[in-house]
Design a protein around this motif. Structure first.
Motif, PDB file in Angstrom:
ATOM      1  N   GLN A 386       0.832  -1.203   0.000  1.00  0.00           N
ATOM      2  CA  GLN A 386       0.000   0.000   0.000  1.00  0.00           C
ATOM      3  C   GLN A 386       0.866   1.251   0.000  1.00  0.00           C
ATOM      4  N   VAL A 387       0.298   2.319  -0.536  1.00  0.00           N
ATOM      5  CA  VAL A 387       0.971   3.625  -0.594  1.00  0.00           C
ATOM      6  C   VAL A 387       0.174   4.606   0.250  1.00  0.00           C
ATOM      7  N   ALA A 388       0.865   5.272   1.162  1.00  0.00           N
ATOM      8  CA  ALA A 388       0.199   6.219   2.059  1.00  0.00           C
ATOM      9  C   ALA A 388       0.491   7.642   1.623  1.00  0.00           C
ATOM     10  N   ARG A 389      -0.522   8.495   1.738  1.00  0.00           N
ATOM     11  CA  ARG A 389      -0.349   9.923   1.476  1.00  0.00           C
ATOM     12  C   ARG A 389      -0.985  10.702   2.608  1.00  0.00           C
ATOM     13  N   VAL A 390      -0.262  11.665   3.116  1.00  0.00           N
ATOM     14  CA  VAL A 390      -0.795  12.553   4.141  1.00  0.00           C
ATOM     15  C   VAL A 390      -0.564  13.990   3.697  1.00  0.00           C
ATOM     16  N   SER A 391      -1.200  14.900   4.384  1.00  0.00           N
ATOM     17  CA  SER A 391      -0.949  16.323   4.156  1.00  0.00           C
ATOM     18  C   SER A 391      -0.460  16.919   5.469  1.00  0.00           C
ATOM     19  N   ALA A 392      -0.317  18.233   5.516  1.00  0.00           N
ATOM     20  CA  ALA A 392       0.224  18.860   6.724  1.00  0.00           C
ATOM     21  C   ALA A 392      -0.431  20.206   6.961  1.00  0.00           C
ATOM     22  N   SER A 393      -0.506  20.562   8.227  1.00  0.00           N
ATOM     23  CA  SER A 393      -0.889  21.910   8.638  1.00  0.00           C
ATOM     24  C   SER A 393       0.383  22.610   9.108  1.00  0.00           C
ATOM     25  N   ARG A 424      -8.899  23.079   8.333  1.00  0.00           N
ATOM     26  CA  ARG A 424      -8.945  21.919   7.449  1.00  0.00           C
ATOM     27  C   ARG A 424     -10.010  20.925   7.917  1.00  0.00           C
ATOM     28  N   ALA A 425     -10.093  20.705   9.234  1.00  0.00           N
ATOM     29  CA  ALA A 425     -11.100  19.784   9.762  1.00  0.00           C
ATOM     30  C   ALA A 425     -12.503  20.289   9.454  1.00  0.00           C
ATOM     31  N   ARG A 426     -12.697  21.605   9.565  1.00  0.00           N
ATOM     32  CA  ARG A 426     -14.016  22.166   9.273  1.00  0.00           C
ATOM     33  C   ARG A 426     -14.371  21.978   7.807  1.00  0.00           C
ATOM     34  N   VAL A 427     -13.377  22.135   6.915  1.00  0.00           N
ATOM     35  CA  VAL A 427     -13.626  21.981   5.485  1.00  0.00           C
ATOM     36  C   VAL A 427     -14.000  20.536   5.158  1.00  0.00           C
ATOM     37  N   ARG A 428     -13.298  19.592   5.823  1.00  0.00           N
ATOM     38  CA  ARG A 428     -13.603  18.188   5.559  1.00  0.00           C
ATOM     39  C   ARG A 428     -15.014  17.833   6.011  1.00  0.00           C
ATOM     40  N   LYS A 429     -15.445  18.394   7.123  1.00  0.00           N
ATOM     41  CA  LYS A 429     -16.793  18.100   7.616  1.00  0.00           C
ATOM     42  C   LYS A 429     -17.871  18.641   6.690  1.00  0.00           C
ATOM     43  N   THR A 430     -17.512  19.681   5.962  1.00  0.00           N
ATOM     44  CA  THR A 430     -18.510  20.266   5.058  1.00  0.00           C
ATOM     45  C   THR A 430     -18.390  19.735   3.637  1.00  0.00           C
ATOM     46  N   GLY A 431     -17.610  18.633   3.488  1.00  0.00           N
ATOM     47  CA  GLY A 431     -17.555  17.999   2.165  1.00  0.00           C
ATOM     48  C   GLY A 431     -16.218  18.098   1.477  1.00  0.00           C
ATOM     49  N   GLY A 432     -15.189  18.571   2.179  1.00  0.00           N
ATOM     50  CA  GLY A 432     -13.861  18.658   1.577  1.00  0.00           C
ATOM     51  C   GLY A 432     -13.227  17.274   1.443  1.00  0.00           C
ATOM     52  N   THR A 433     -12.084  17.239   0.804  1.00  0.00           N
ATOM     53  CA  THR A 433     -11.397  15.957   0.593  1.00  0.00           C
ATOM     54  C   THR A 433     -10.589  15.577   1.828  1.00  0.00           C
ATOM     55  N   THR A 434     -10.466  14.287   2.023  1.00  0.00           N
ATOM     56  CA  THR A 434      -9.687  13.785   3.150  1.00  0.00           C
ATOM     57  C   THR A 434      -8.207  13.895   2.844  1.00  0.00           C
ATOM     58  N   PRO A 435      -7.333  14.174   3.823  1.00  0.00           N
ATOM     59  CA  PRO A 435      -5.908  14.301   3.555  1.00  0.00           C
ATOM     60  C   PRO A 435      -5.200  12.960   3.417  1.00  0.00           C
ATOM     61  N   LEU A 436      -5.902  11.860   3.604  1.00  0.00           N
ATOM     62  CA  LEU A 436      -5.248  10.545   3.597  1.00  0.00           C
ATOM     63  C   LEU A 436      -5.883   9.669   2.529  1.00  0.00           C
ATOM     64  N   THR A 437      -5.020   9.038   1.716  1.00  0.00           N
ATOM     65  CA  THR A 437      -5.525   8.021   0.774  1.00  0.00           C
ATOM     66  C   THR A 437      -4.619   6.818   0.868  1.00  0.00           C
ATOM     67  N   LEU A 438      -5.188   5.673   0.692  1.00  0.00           N
ATOM     68  CA  LEU A 438      -4.428   4.416   0.653  1.00  0.00           C
ATOM     69  C   LEU A 438      -4.812   3.681  -0.622  1.00  0.00           C
ATOM     70  N   ARG A 439      -3.818   3.242  -1.377  1.00  0.00           N
ATOM     71  CA  ARG A 439      -4.107   2.533  -2.621  1.00  0.00           C
ATOM     72  C   ARG A 439      -3.015   1.519  -2.854  1.00  0.00           C
ATOM     73  N   LYS A 440      -3.196   0.643  -3.809  1.00  0.00           N
ATOM     74  CA  LYS A 440      -2.190  -0.326  -4.184  1.00  0.00           C
ATOM     75  C   LYS A 440      -1.072   0.341  -4.955  1.00  0.00           C
ATOM     76  N   ALA A 441       0.180  -0.123  -4.701  1.00  0.00           N
ATOM     77  CA  ALA A 441       1.313   0.446  -5.459  1.00  0.00           C
ATOM     78  C   ALA A 441       1.250  -0.007  -6.914  1.00  0.00           C
TER      79      ALA A 441
END
Length: 441
Positions: A386-393, A424-441
């Motif tokens: 799996q490949v992890a992606r995060v963002s940052a504040s 960022r948390a407020r934006v996600r609650k109102t329909g924004g994109t999540t900062p984390l995705t997991l997918r197959k390499a």
């Protein structure tokens, strides 16, 4: 049996046992060193039975074991001191080709064989094999010189029927090479290095002097033997000093760095921040403090385990290091929190001419940090590729506009970082994109 050697044997055995226990957690070079000491311990055991009366077979067998153990121990010591030799392609084959003739020469000498043609064949085979292996592996000129330096003098000694000199000259050369190798690789200020190099030099000289003293000054033979035996203890003490010095250096490093990422920790960061503020005040420059917290890291820890989180933290740390300037200081303050001291970002506005903050430079640093954090990280086969992606504040505070001391600047940078995280948390609650995705390499 030579019972007078038993105290030396048990003392050496105790030291080797202690080093064996300690060496399980050491690097490969120390394990090779301990292997060499084990061979020296075998030589000690052989010498105990070397002087048994009415036992010619036992005498010759113990002589073979003693001299061959000395040679193999020297090879282990040389390998431990020569990282380049250990990393050399086909190093095992190279060593086997070059050690074989030496072992054969010492063995036939220990068996009291004095057939000149046999020695001539061995010396010729050793010289040709050594030079050929150097050519095939494209070794530097120093390897050719070492091969010639061993076999040409041995050819002279055996050609003049000085077989004892040939055997001990062989050992003398190997142990002198150990002294040179350790002199180059051990730390220059190491006190253990002094003991180790001195021990190998004296050991080499004892091998060299042994045939001459035995024939010309036999009354000094016992003294030379005692000096010879002493070197294994000097070298072992030197090893202990080297281990102690390495442990001290390691402890000093760990006191100032994060063990997982190798970045400066909070203590070193605070010291560098105070130094940077003092320099900025003296030279009337601005600096900026960036506080960064990962978004989505907790989710990875909770769903995939802390080991996966460690893999991610190490990768992000490397990416952040590559994205920052050499003049700046990046540190991991704990958990998923990082801080950066960015120096020389503009002139102090309190000077005779006020200059604005270099916003393009700040924006480049800010954008580079975000890109470094958001790069996808492959977690490996242990985590199903799996490949992890995060963002940052990220929060930023400037000296001297936002404060002139470290506590104020850090507090403000934290406040702005948590403000961005809340947004960022407020934006996600109102329909924004999540900062984390997991997918197959």
């Amino acid at each position: 049996m030579n019972y007078l050697l038993l105290p030396d044997f048990f003392a050496m055995a105790l030291l080797v046992c202690l080093l064996l226990f300690r060496g399980r957690r050491e690097r490969d070079d120390m394990r090779l060193w301990i292997a060499g000491l084990l061979l020296i311990l075998l030589e000690c055991a052989a010498r105990i039975v070397y002087s048994m009366p009415n036992g010619l077979v036992m005498h010759r067998a113990s002589h073979v074991v003693a001299l061959d153990a000395y040679l193999l121990a020297g090879v282990m010591f040389l390998l431990s001191a020569s990282p380049g030799l250990r990393r050399m392609p086909r190093s095992t084959a190279f060593l086997c080709f070059n050690i074989g003739p030496n072992l054969a020469l010492l063995t036939i000498y220990s068996l009291d064989s004095r057939v000149a043609s046999l020695y001539a064949v061995l010396v010729g085979y050793g010289l040709v094999t050594g030079l050929a292996s150097c050519a095939l592996l494209r070794r530097r000129w120093t390897y050719y010189a070492a091969v010639a330096g061993i076999w040409v003098p041995l050819a002279i000694c055996t050609g003049t029927l000085h077989y004892r000199m040939a055997a001990y000259l062989d050992l003398s050369f190997v142990y002198m090479m150990c002294a040179i190798a350790f002199g180059k690789t051990l730390q220059s200020r190491s006190r253990g290095k002094i003991a180790v190099v001195t021990g190998f030099v004296v050991w080499s000289l004892c091998f060299l002097a042994h045939p001459w003293v035995s024939e010309v000054y036999p009354q000094w033979a016992d003294f030379l033997n005692e000096l010879w035996n002493m070197q294994k203890f000097i070298i072992t003490v030197g090893l202990l000093l080297v281990l102690l010095e390495r442990q001290i250096i390691s402890n000093q490093w760990l006191a100032l760095h994060d063990e997982l990422t190798s970045l400066p920790n909070r203590r070193l960061f605070d010291d560098r921040l105070e130094f940077a503020l003092a320099r900025a005040a003296r030279e009337r420059h601005r600096l900026a403090i960036f506080n960064l917290d990962l978004d989505g890291f907790k989710q990875i820890n909770d769903t995939m385990g802390h080991d996966a989180g460690d893999v991610l933290l190490k990768a992000i740390s490397r990416n952040l290091e590559n994205a920052t300037r050499r003049s700046d200081t990046l540190a991991r303050l704990g958990g998923d929190e990082f801080s950066l001291i960015a120096v020389d970002i503009g002139d102090d506005p309190r000077g005779p001419v006020s200059h604005p903050i270099r916003l393009p430079q700040i924006e480049r640093i800010f954008a580079a940090m975000l890109r470094a954090v958001e790069l996808p990280v492959a977690l490996g086969a242990d985590y199903d590729n799996q490949v992890a992606r995060v963002s940052a504040s990220v929060g930023v505070a400037f000296y001297p506009e936002d404060g002139e001391d470290a506590v104020t600047l850090m507090r403000l940078a934290d406040h702005r970082m948590f403000g961005q995280k809340s947004e960022r948390a407020r934006v996600r609650k109102t329909g924004g994109t999540t900062p984390l995705t997991l997918r197959k390499a």
